[in-house]
Enzyme design. Structure first.
Site, short mmCIF file in Angstrom:
data_model
loop_
_atom_site.label_atom_id
_atom_site.label_comp_id
_atom_site.label_asym_id
_atom_site.label_seq_id
_atom_site.Cartn_x
_atom_site.Cartn_y
_atom_site.Cartn_z
CG PHE A 129 29.87 53.32 53.39
CD1 PHE A 129 29.90 53.52 52.01
CD2 PHE A 129 28.94 54.03 54.14
CE1 PHE A 129 29.01 54.40 51.40
CE2 PHE A 129 28.05 54.91 53.53
CZ PHE A 129 28.09 55.10 52.15
CG ASP B 164 31.12 55.31 60.84
OD1 ASP B 164 29.99 55.19 61.36
OD2 ASP B 164 31.30 55.63 59.65
CE LYS C 283 23.04 53.54 57.23
NZ LYS C 283 24.47 53.80 57.02
C1 LIG Z 1 25.26 54.74 56.29
C2 LIG Z 1 26.62 54.96 56.86
C3 LIG Z 1 27.25 56.22 56.78
C4 LIG Z 1 26.67 57.37 56.00
O1 LIG Z 1 25.45 57.80 56.50
P1 LIG Z 1 24.51 58.75 55.61
O2 LIG Z 1 23.40 59.10 56.57
O3 LIG Z 1 24.06 57.97 54.44
O4 LIG Z 1 25.31 59.93 55.23
C5 LIG Z 1 28.48 56.38 57.41
N1 LIG Z 1 29.06 55.37 58.07
C6 LIG Z 1 28.49 54.15 58.16
C7 LIG Z 1 29.18 53.07 58.94
C8 LIG Z 1 27.25 53.90 57.55
O5 LIG Z 1 26.71 52.69 57.62
#
Ligand SMILES: *Cc1c(COP(=O)(O)O)cnc(C)c1O
Length: 400
Positions: A138, A223, A252
């Site tokens: 994700f 990420d 986040k």
């Molecule tokens: C939540 C998340 C995203 C996306 O972040 P948003 O602020 O919702 O755009 C990207 N990568 C990871 C691993 C995430 O948990």
């Protein structure tokens, strides 16, 4: 408006992208949330690993109060000090040489995607445009980030997406060896996959990807939007593997509840980027960055990281003790844990909420536990008690 009126008005006025429980949250304090009826909930979700210091933390409040009275926004047409302060902190505590700021995790990954393409084009020519990502990944919901996100239900309604992305099985180094080539400019991977069920990348997998990226001149992108910034008991989740990326994305928890994204890069990546290549109106304003500095300084302390690791260990042990035969698997690190459940976890989450505990899912069959990093052992104990009661209550229903 009362609770029902708010919920009805929402159904009338908002684009229906979310499914939400029938409560309206109005206040937060430390590890607790309160709804409109005054009911108190222990917060084992932290707004999806965002409110790392809990709600209304004194240092966070102080930073908001001080900076908002002075200057909130200037746009990126002008210099401002807090973004430099924040960038310095991130660079001095990581592999990175420079930072690009944005507003969300998706945007942090968009920047990583664009920087990878431009770096590869400038250094190796027009054909080095392909990207590898992994099943279960994700990386966000905007078109570029969505192109790197695996879940078909998220992707297919919006096709065609950005081309040139290949998904490979997670933690399968042999598959990566077979698939990678000189045409690949970047490999995107979460050191811990959060959304798809809390899956930890093996250290050998990450080390193998590092070797492949070096051999084929591709950038390794971690990420850490969800797993970074102390969540695992170390400042960066990749520290557990000893593997360094070329790019790392954050978001986040970085401003403890205010929107911010960051793309950390090495010098050679930064050298590929010129004035005008990328930008953002809102990103890295004085208010957000002052708050992020305060959050970072709270998190980047040996004491706090040590407590996260210790609390995570205890939480894991006690989950196994109360879950016993009901838990199929328990994954994760520090205060990012996934409890693999037999069947859907929705009823369990509902039962927990009735008992004053907020937990969330990661996929259909995984209970995700990601409380504020500041949660106390007593609060963890109280939450586990509620969870055990919920388990027992559901079993009684199942048994009937
Ligand atoms: C939540 C998340 C995203 C996306 O972040 P948003 O602020 O919702 O755009 C990207 N990568 C990871 C691993 C995430 O948990």
């Amino acid at each position: 408006m009362d609770t029902q009126e708010i919920i009805q008005a929402e159904a009338r006025y908002l684009v229906p992208t979310y499914s939400r429980p029938q409560i309206v949250l109005t206040r937060g304090e430390g590890s607790y949330l309160f709804d409109r009826e005054g009911k108190r909930y222990l917060d084992f979700a932290a707004g999806i690993a965002v409110t790392a210091l809990g709600h209304a933390h004194p240092a966070w409040l102080e930073a908001v109060r001080e900076q908002s009275q002075v200057l909130t926004h200037v746009s990126n047409l002008f210099h401002s000090e807090p973004q430099v302060e924040l960038a310095r902190r991130l660079v001095e505590s990581s592999f990175a040489d420079r930072v690009f700021f944005s507003n969300t995790g998706s945007e942090a990954n968009e920047a990583a995607f664009k920087f990878s393409r431009k770096w590869a084009r400038g250094n190796y020519g027009e054909d080095k445009t392909e990207v590898i990502a992994f099943e279960g990944a994700f990386h966000g919901r905007t078109m570029g980030a969505l192109s790197l996100t695996y879940k078909p239900a998220y992707r297919l309604p919006f096709a065609p997406l950005v081309s040139g992305v290949t998904f490979l099985p997670f933690n399968d180094l042999a598959a990566a060896e077979r698939a990678i080539s000189e045409r690949v400019c970047a490999v995107f991977v979460e050191p811990i996959q959060g959304e798809s069920g809390v899956h930890v990348a093996d250290s050998e997998f990450l080390a193998g990807l590092r070797r492949l990226c070096d051999r084929y001149h591709a950038l390794l992108v971690f990420d850490e939007v969800q797993c970074g910034l102390g969540r695992t008991g170390r400042l960066w989740a990749h520290e557990w593997s000893g593997v360094s990326p070329d790019i790392m994305t954050l978001a986040k928890p970085l401003a403890g509840g205010l929107p911010i994204g960051a793309t950390l890069v090495t010098g050679p990546v930064a050298e590929a980027i010129e004035v005008g290549d990328h930008g953002s109106t809102f990103a890295a304003g004085p208010l957000i960055c002052s708050v992020a500095c305060a959050v970072f300084d709270e998190i980047n302390q040996p004491d706090l990281l040590q407590r996260v690791a210790q609390n995570g260990e205890n939480l894991r042990a006690e989950l196994l003790a109360i879950g016993e035969d009901r838990i199929l698997a328990l994954r994760g690190r520090g205060l990012l844990l996934g409890v693999q459940w037999e069947g859907p976890v929705k009823p369990l989450i509902e039962a927990a909420r009735q008992r004053g505990l907020i937990v969330i899912t990661a996929g259909e069959e995984v209970l995700r536990i990601c409380p504020p990093l500041t949660i106390t052992p007593e609060e963890i104990e109280a939450g586990l008690e509620k969870l055990a009661e919920s388990w027992n209550a559901l079993e009684r229903i199942d048994g009937d």
